[in-house]
Structures are given as structure tokens and as C-alpha cells.
Design a protein around this motif. Structure first.
Motif, short mmCIF file in Angstrom:
data_model
loop_
_atom_site.label_atom_id
_atom_site.label_comp_id
_atom_site.label_asym_id
_atom_site.label_seq_id
_atom_site.Cartn_x
_atom_site.Cartn_y
_atom_site.Cartn_z
N ASP A 141 -69.74 -48.46 -57.49
CA ASP A 141 -70.95 -47.84 -56.97
C ASP A 141 -70.81 -47.68 -55.46
N ALA A 142 -71.63 -46.81 -54.88
CA ALA A 142 -71.67 -46.61 -53.43
C ALA A 142 -73.11 -46.36 -53.03
N VAL A 143 -73.52 -46.97 -51.94
CA VAL A 143 -74.88 -46.79 -51.43
C VAL A 143 -74.84 -46.59 -49.92
N VAL A 144 -75.89 -45.99 -49.40
CA VAL A 144 -76.03 -45.82 -47.96
C VAL A 144 -77.24 -46.63 -47.51
N LEU A 145 -77.06 -47.38 -46.43
CA LEU A 145 -78.08 -48.28 -45.91
C LEU A 145 -78.30 -47.95 -44.44
N ASN A 146 -79.55 -47.92 -44.02
CA ASN A 146 -79.88 -47.77 -42.61
C ASN A 146 -80.35 -49.11 -42.05
N ILE A 147 -79.82 -49.47 -40.92
CA ILE A 147 -80.28 -50.65 -40.19
C ILE A 147 -80.71 -50.13 -38.82
#
Length: 146
Positions: A107-113
Motif C-alpha cells: 500500500d502507499a499513502v500520502v501524509l501532510n505534516i
């Protein structure tokens, strides 16, 4: 196509693949594996498209670390920490890959911090799009500071 729409497609593909795999037929199992691989590739592609939307970002892979994975409900999660070495507040957009024990992409996800102050660290949680089984790890595929 939005990441959510692709994730929904992935869930449908996995359900189809699981049904085929349970038939016991080698051809069905092979087809299920192909469906799952294709769906995983689509999710990874959607995550990369999201990363490509960041136009003013600079490579910040050295600023970001992935923690160990754990299970939260029916999803795999990992704490992702960004440490801002610069002298002004920065936002981070991070692509996280979840891999199995053999290194296969699950799986692959994009996260904003957002809003990481100079000289400090801030964390966020990367959450898989679907249920992952077995031993999984999280890795930083790409990180942009902007």
C-alpha cells in the motif's frame, strides 16, 4: 481520479481477488494475485500523483523518519516524524510505502505534516488504505518540505 476513488477501487479489487482465491483453483489464485497487484499499483500511482501536485517542495527525505507499524482497528498505521532543520516554519508532504516481509509493496499513502517549527519535530500517522496482513514495515518513499 481522486485517491479516495482509487482506494475504493482497490477495496473492490481486493474483495474480488479474495473471492477468486477462495475457489481453490490455481488459475483463480493467479488471477486474484494479478488483481491485487494491479490495485496496489493503482494506489501507489495515485499517491505519486498527489506528490507531483506539490510544486514548490524540496527533497526532505533526510528530515523524515518512519516508526514501527502497528494495527489500529482494521488498518496498519505508522508514526511519521518530520524534523525541520531550517530557520522558518515548514510543511511536509510525505509518501509512505507499506511493505511485507519480502519487500513487496502492499500500500502507499500520502501524509501532510503541517506547521513544523524551526529546529523542532512534529509527527503524524500514516494509515493504510486497506487491511494489511502479515509482518509489515513503513518506509519513506518521498518527502517534500514546502
Amino acid at each position: 481520479m481522486t485517491l479516495r476513488r482509487r482506494a475504493t477501487g482497490l477495496a473492490l479489487a481486493i474483495a474480488t481477488g479474495t473471492t477468486l482465491a477462495l475457489t481453490g483453483c490455481d488459475a483463480a489464485k493467479d488471477a486474484a494475485s494479478d488483481v491485487i497487484a494491479s490495485a496496489t499499483a493503482a494506489v501507489a500511482s495515485a499517491a505519486q500523483e498527489k506528490m507531483n501536485e506539490i510544486k514548490d517542495g524540496v527533497d526532505a527525505a533526510a528530515d523524515v523518519k518512519a516508526g514501527r507499524t502497528s494495527v489500529d482497528g482494521d488498518r496498519t498505521v505508522a508514526e511519521i516524524t518530520a524534523t525541520n532543520p531550517k530557520d522558518k516554519t515548514a510543511d511536509y508532504t510525505v509518501m509512505v510505502n507499506f511493505r511485507d516481509g519480502d519487500g513487496n509493496l502492499l500500500d502507499a499513502v500520502v501524509l501532510n505534516i503541517d506547521g513544523v517549527e524551526p529546529g523542532t519535530s512534529k509527527s503524524g500517522t500514516a494509515r493504510s488504505n486497506r487491511t494489511l496482513t502479515g509482518d509489515t514495515t513503513a518506509e519513506i518513499a518521498q518527502a517534500l518540505r514546502h
